[in-house]
Design a protein around this motif. Structure first.
Motif, mmCIF file in Angstrom:
data_model
loop_
_atom_site.group_PDB
_atom_site.id
_atom_site.type_symbol
_atom_site.label_atom_id
_atom_site.label_comp_id
_atom_site.label_asym_id
_atom_site.label_seq_id
_atom_site.Cartn_x
_atom_site.Cartn_y
_atom_site.Cartn_z
ATOM 1 N N THR A 1 0.838 -1.372 0.130
ATOM 2 C CA THR A 1 -0.117 0.065 0.021
ATOM 3 C C THR A 1 0.944 1.271 0.117
ATOM 4 O O THR A 1 0.476 2.299 -0.889
ATOM 5 N N GLU A 2 2.009 1.325 0.822
ATOM 6 C CA GLU A 2 2.940 2.306 1.052
ATOM 7 C C GLU A 2 3.263 2.664 -0.488
ATOM 8 O O GLU A 2 3.528 3.907 -0.813
ATOM 9 N N GLU B 94 0.701 4.036 -2.826
ATOM 10 C CA GLU B 94 0.271 5.400 -2.620
ATOM 11 C C GLU B 94 1.379 6.320 -3.125
ATOM 12 O O GLU B 94 0.933 7.447 -3.517
ATOM 13 N N ASP C 103 0.628 9.445 -5.694
ATOM 14 C CA ASP C 103 0.810 10.629 -5.424
ATOM 15 C C ASP C 103 1.801 11.308 -6.333
ATOM 16 O O ASP C 103 1.573 12.509 -6.748
ATOM 17 N N HIS D 62 -7.483 1.223 -7.500
ATOM 18 C CA HIS D 62 -8.756 1.355 -6.908
ATOM 19 C C HIS D 62 -9.786 0.550 -7.054
ATOM 20 O O HIS D 62 -10.576 0.293 -6.116
ATOM 21 N N LYS E 289 -5.566 -4.611 0.831
ATOM 22 C CA LYS E 289 -5.942 -3.339 1.159
ATOM 23 C C LYS E 289 -7.293 -3.100 1.672
ATOM 24 O O LYS E 289 -7.800 -2.587 2.865
#
Length: 342
Positions: free
Chosen positions: A129-130, A133, A137, A157, A297
């Protein structure tokens, strides 16, 4: 060797087998079977076996060892799970060969499949997940509503498969209703993995609805595919194929795209810098790894399993065995939210 057998070259037998299976297999499955059997053809050539009639049980054992150790010209060493898949295909091929008098009856039983336990069968590679993301970003800031942004953002998503993403047409996106509609359309080149059972509407959040709408208005190539359909994800030549989608994912999941390389490489000199070579990076991830990470997630965030199962089109059993990577403690904490304190 039985006198009833009819001589046939291994490559010819493979082509006959693939022609036989073509009506019942998807294009992707047929390609996978061809790839697996190509290594068998290479092995027979290296052994000087020019006639399938000559094949013995000892030969099949030697092929198994040869393939496991990755001794072919372009076939690397494989895991037990991958080897089992190769040998299972070989078994089906030999069953066909027996039916056309190319090998002795029962030859398929001489191919011993390795035992694989559930832990080995479930691959644990996923996109964290990190990391996901951090990539999103970066895309949000520097490549907002680009094709890569839509590809990566939608896969993460929604957790859909690569083939499902590629199958989408413009009309399958409803900006007002904020959803994507998946349809099984094999007759026009975009089948879904589980056929009509995989057809469904997938809710899209506010942010990604805006991203997709912006992409359509400003970055999508205004093209149709060979069937006259208007694909959502395009190149200037039509519907984007699986290869460039997969390559884009490999490229963007390399850590050096949004941070430092853990392998000590200088990005300017890294041999895996280009899109064509990105898959060779030890830290890059496949589209299926995005799906695995997305599902994990959702589960960790407390989304009920039945909702994840429906949204991602995956059965509960497969979800538990192959996708749910939460620890028992994590599962307990999620259940706690649904239990009264009384």
């Amino acid at each position: 060797m039985s006198d009833d057998l009819e001589p046939i070259a291994p490559a010819t037998a493979v082509n006959l087998y693939l022609d036989h299976r073509e009506p019942e297999l998807s294009e992707k499955s047929l390609t996978n079977q061809r790839y697996r059997l190509n290594s068998f053809i290479e092995w027979t050539q290296s052994k000087g076996i020019e006639n399938m009639n000559e094949l013995t049980g000892r030969d099949l054992h030697e092929f198994r060892v040869w393939r496991r150790q990755g001794k072919g010209s372009e076939y690397g060493e494989v895991s037990k799970v991958t080897l089992r898949g190769i040998l299972a295909t070989l078994r089906k091929f030999l069953e066909f060969c027996a039916s056309i008098d190319a090998v002795e009856q029962g030859m398929r039983e001489r191919v011993l499949l390795p035992e694989v336990n559930p832990e080995e069968a479930s691959k644990d590679e996923k996109l964290d997940t990190e990391h996901a993301e951090a990539i999103l970003d970066h895309l949000n800031r520097y490549q907002y509503a680009s094709r890569e942004h839509v590809i990566f953002g939608t896969l993460w998503h929604t957790g859909i498969r690569l083939g499902s993403l590629r199958s989408l047409d413009l009309r399958d996106f409803d900006a007002d209703g904020q959803y994507l509609q998946l349809r099984h359309r094999p007759e026009t080149g975009t089948p879904l993995k589980n056929g009509r059972a995989a057809e469904r509407s997938i809710a899209v959040g506010d942010f990604y609805t805006e991203v997709i709408q912006e992409y359509i208005e400003n970055h999508r190539d205004s093209v149709t595919d060979e069937y006259g359909r208007e694909p959502l994800i395009t190149s200037d030549r039509g519907r984007l194929s699986e290869t460039p989608i997969r390559s884009a994912v490999y490229q963007w999941t390399r850590p050096c795209m949004v941070g430092e390389c853990p392998h000590g490489e200088n990005p300017e000199s890294c041999e895996y810098m280009t899109r064509d070579t990105a898959s060779g990076c030890p830290s890059s991830r496949s589209p299926h790894s995005i799906r695995r990470g997305s599902i994990t997630k959702h589960l960790r965030d407390g989304t009920p399993e039945e909702v994840v199962s429906d949204r991602m089109n995956v059965s509960s059993d497969v979800l538990d065995q192959h996708y749910d990577q939460r620890s028992e403690r994590e599962k307990m904490e999620v259940r706690r939210e649904f239990v009264d304190d009384a």
